[in-house]
Design an enzyme around this catalytic site. Structure first.
Site, PDB file in Angstrom:
ATOM      1  N   THR A   7      43.927  38.520  -9.676  1.00  0.00           N
ATOM      2  CA  THR A   7      43.704  37.390 -10.585  1.00  0.00           C
ATOM      3  C   THR A   7      43.178  37.870 -11.919  1.00  0.00           C
ATOM      4  O   THR A   7      42.483  38.889 -11.990  1.00  0.00           O
ATOM      5  CB  THR A   7      42.703  36.358  -9.993  1.00  0.00           C
ATOM      6  OG1 THR A   7      42.560  35.285 -10.927  1.00  0.00           O
ATOM      7  CG2 THR A   7      41.347  36.947  -9.704  1.00  0.00           C
ATOM      8  N   ASN A   9      41.656  35.466 -13.692  1.00  0.00           N
ATOM      9  CA  ASN A   9      40.737  34.353 -13.950  1.00  0.00           C
ATOM     10  C   ASN A   9      39.317  34.754 -13.517  1.00  0.00           C
ATOM     11  O   ASN A   9      39.020  34.869 -12.335  1.00  0.00           O
ATOM     12  CB  ASN A   9      41.238  33.123 -13.177  1.00  0.00           C
ATOM     13  CG  ASN A   9      40.381  31.899 -13.413  1.00  0.00           C
ATOM     14  OD1 ASN A   9      39.171  31.990 -13.558  1.00  0.00           O
ATOM     15  ND2 ASN A   9      41.022  30.737 -13.436  1.00  0.00           N
ATOM     16  N   ASP A  70      46.512  31.200  -5.528  1.00  0.00           N
ATOM     17  CA  ASP A  70      47.178  30.247  -6.411  1.00  0.00           C
ATOM     18  C   ASP A  70      46.626  28.881  -6.065  1.00  0.00           C
ATOM     19  O   ASP A  70      46.585  28.487  -4.894  1.00  0.00           O
ATOM     20  CB  ASP A  70      48.701  30.273  -6.271  1.00  0.00           C
ATOM     21  CG  ASP A  70      49.336  29.570  -7.471  1.00  0.00           C
ATOM     22  OD1 ASP A  70      49.166  30.081  -8.603  1.00  0.00           O
ATOM     23  OD2 ASP A  70      49.966  28.516  -7.306  1.00  0.00           O
ATOM     24  N   PHE A 153      34.496  25.432 -13.322  1.00  0.00           N
ATOM     25  CA  PHE A 153      35.463  25.701 -14.395  1.00  0.00           C
ATOM     26  C   PHE A 153      36.619  24.698 -14.299  1.00  0.00           C
ATOM     27  O   PHE A 153      36.629  23.832 -13.409  1.00  0.00           O
ATOM     28  CB  PHE A 153      35.980  27.154 -14.306  1.00  0.00           C
ATOM     29  CG  PHE A 153      36.779  27.459 -13.059  1.00  0.00           C
ATOM     30  CD1 PHE A 153      36.147  27.729 -11.855  1.00  0.00           C
ATOM     31  CD2 PHE A 153      38.177  27.465 -13.080  1.00  0.00           C
ATOM     32  CE1 PHE A 153      36.889  28.008 -10.706  1.00  0.00           C
ATOM     33  CE2 PHE A 153      38.920  27.755 -11.941  1.00  0.00           C
ATOM     34  CZ  PHE A 153      38.268  28.021 -10.748  1.00  0.00           C
ATOM     35  N   ASP A 156      36.929  20.971 -12.717  1.00  0.00           N
ATOM     36  CA  ASP A 156      35.726  20.587 -11.951  1.00  0.00           C
ATOM     37  C   ASP A 156      34.987  19.359 -12.515  1.00  0.00           C
ATOM     38  O   ASP A 156      34.562  18.509 -11.730  1.00  0.00           O
ATOM     39  CB  ASP A 156      34.754  21.776 -11.835  1.00  0.00           C
ATOM     40  CG  ASP A 156      35.167  22.760 -10.745  1.00  0.00           C
ATOM     41  OD1 ASP A 156      35.727  22.312  -9.728  1.00  0.00           O
ATOM     42  OD2 ASP A 156      34.929  23.966 -10.897  1.00  0.00           O
ATOM     43  N   HIS A 181      38.412  24.134  -1.637  1.00  0.00           N
ATOM     44  CA  HIS A 181      39.712  24.674  -1.265  1.00  0.00           C
ATOM     45  C   HIS A 181      39.662  26.204  -1.179  1.00  0.00           C
ATOM     46  O   HIS A 181      40.035  26.795  -0.191  1.00  0.00           O
ATOM     47  CB  HIS A 181      40.746  24.198  -2.293  1.00  0.00           C
ATOM     48  CG  HIS A 181      40.350  24.419  -3.741  1.00  0.00           C
ATOM     49  ND1 HIS A 181      39.074  24.208  -4.201  1.00  0.00           N
ATOM     50  CD2 HIS A 181      41.047  24.891  -4.810  1.00  0.00           C
ATOM     51  CE1 HIS A 181      39.020  24.509  -5.497  1.00  0.00           C
ATOM     52  NE2 HIS A 181      40.202  24.928  -5.885  1.00  0.00           N
TER      53      HIS A 181
HETATM   54  P1  ITT Z   1      45.481  33.794 -11.977  1.00  0.00           P
HETATM   55  O1  ITT Z   1      46.908  33.317 -11.828  1.00  0.00           O
HETATM   56  O2  ITT Z   1      45.365  35.045 -12.777  1.00  0.00           O
HETATM   57  O3  ITT Z   1      44.749  33.864 -10.668  1.00  0.00           O
HETATM   58  P2  ITT Z   1      45.077  31.199 -13.232  1.00  0.00           P
HETATM   59  O4  ITT Z   1      43.879  30.535 -13.856  1.00  0.00           O
HETATM   60  O5  ITT Z   1      46.353  31.184 -14.011  1.00  0.00           O
HETATM   61  O6  ITT Z   1      44.661  32.706 -12.835  1.00  0.00           O
HETATM   62  P3  ITT Z   1      46.367  29.584 -11.211  1.00  0.00           P
HETATM   63  O7  ITT Z   1      47.727  29.874 -11.694  1.00  0.00           O
HETATM   64  O8  ITT Z   1      46.110  29.613  -9.724  1.00  0.00           O
HETATM   65  O9  ITT Z   1      45.273  30.569 -11.812  1.00  0.00           O
HETATM   66  O10 ITT Z   1      45.946  28.186 -11.797  1.00  0.00           O
HETATM   67  C1  ITT Z   1      44.952  27.478 -11.209  1.00  0.00           C
HETATM   68  C2  ITT Z   1      44.410  26.445 -12.176  1.00  0.00           C
HETATM   69  O11 ITT Z   1      44.021  25.306 -11.391  1.00  0.00           O
HETATM   70  C3  ITT Z   1      43.140  26.958 -12.834  1.00  0.00           C
HETATM   71  O12 ITT Z   1      43.389  27.590 -14.054  1.00  0.00           O
HETATM   72  C4  ITT Z   1      42.338  25.678 -12.969  1.00  0.00           C
HETATM   73  O13 ITT Z   1      42.753  24.980 -14.083  1.00  0.00           O
HETATM   74  C5  ITT Z   1      42.750  24.869 -11.747  1.00  0.00           C
HETATM   75  N1  ITT Z   1      41.794  25.124 -10.649  1.00  0.00           N
HETATM   76  C6  ITT Z   1      42.005  25.877  -9.533  1.00  0.00           C
HETATM   77  N2  ITT Z   1      40.907  25.950  -8.772  1.00  0.00           N
HETATM   78  C7  ITT Z   1      39.964  25.234  -9.432  1.00  0.00           C
HETATM   79  C8  ITT Z   1      38.612  24.950  -9.166  1.00  0.00           C
HETATM   80  O14 ITT Z   1      37.995  25.466  -8.112  1.00  0.00           O
HETATM   81  N3  ITT Z   1      37.960  24.196 -10.034  1.00  0.00           N
HETATM   82  C9  ITT Z   1      38.560  23.711 -11.131  1.00  0.00           C
HETATM   83  N4  ITT Z   1      39.824  23.932 -11.479  1.00  0.00           N
HETATM   84  C10 ITT Z   1      40.534  24.695 -10.630  1.00  0.00           C
END
Ligand code: ITT
Length: 199
Positions: A7, A9, A70, A153, A156, A181
């Site tokens: 990731t 993120n 994801d 983040f 949330d 989740h």
């Molecule tokens: P990676 O692909 O590098 O892991 P990303 O941020 O692009 O990073 P995703 O494609 O999985 O990750 O997108 C998930 C998005 O969904 C994330 O950027 C948030 O906007 C939202 N999200 C996922 N889990 C969350 C959480 O626990 N709380 C708040 N928003 C969440």
């Protein structure tokens, strides 16, 4: 044993570290492992995208467990959007203050029973022997009437959990990880790793 998380993120990474803290493993982000790769997340499901990310990294490493997350927000009133496009919704460079405000406006007319939503997380694991496992977990909630809380983040501040009477941005990381989740999916993946390696 080394675990590399596929990731970019940093917020996900913080939650992941806390959950994996008691495992006798070194948990590294992609960046810390020195892996630079731009993966196109073109799958139609959370599972497919998690697998795409995990495979892209597993091809580049040996002797490590590779994990990828994801995740996203499904809003029933918006036909489960933004779903797998959660990070791309309104553009990746748009701030979450703006994205969240827009969602609140889209749901302005929605009654309480129409505001149901869930966070979904798929975690893909690839072991050094290339065995793969994918786990999906969710947390059910509602889109709040207003944005609240500074923790967490992404979405949330607008994700309200009726049992707790607050948004996931008002929970400590420890509390969120117990019910979220990501927390639930990672706990299952952790069990799988422990069973496999006895670590
Ligand atoms: P990676 O692909 O590098 O892991 P990303 O941020 O692009 O990073 P995703 O494609 O999985 O990750 O997108 C998930 C998005 O969904 C994330 O950027 C948030 O906007 C939202 N999200 C996922 N889990 C969350 C959480 O626990 N709380 C708040 N928003 C969440």
């Amino acid at each position: 044993m080394k675990i590399i998380f596929a990731t970019g993120n940093e917020n996900k990474m913080k939650e992941i570290r806390e959950i994996m803290d008691d495992l006798d493993c070194e948990v590294l982000s992609m960046k810390e492992a020195g892996i630079v790769v731009n993966v196109e997340e073109n799958g139609e499901t959370f599972e497919e995208n998690a697998q795409i990310k995990a495979r892209a990294i597993a091809e580049r490493v040996e002797d490590a467990i590779v994990l990828a997350d994801d995740s996203g927000l499904e809003i029933d009133f918006l036909n489960k959007e933004p779903g797998v496009r959660s990070s791309r919704f309104m553009g990746v460079d748009t701030s979450y203050t703006v994205k969240n405000q827009h969602i609140l406006e889209l749901l302005e007319e929605a009654e309480e029973e129409q505001r149901s939503a869930r966070f979904v997380c798929a975690i893909a694991a690839i072991l050094p022997n290339k065995e793969e496992k994918i786990i999906r977990a969710t947390i059910e909630g509602q889109i709040a009437k207003e944005s609240k809380g500074e923790k967490g983040f992404g979405y949330d501040p607008i994700f309200y959990v009726p049992e707790f009477g607050c948004t996931t941005a008002e929970l400590s990381m420890e509390q969120k990880n117990k019910i979220s989740h990501r927390g639930k999916a990672l706990t299952q993946i952790k069990k799988f790793i422990i069973e496999y390696y006895g670590i």
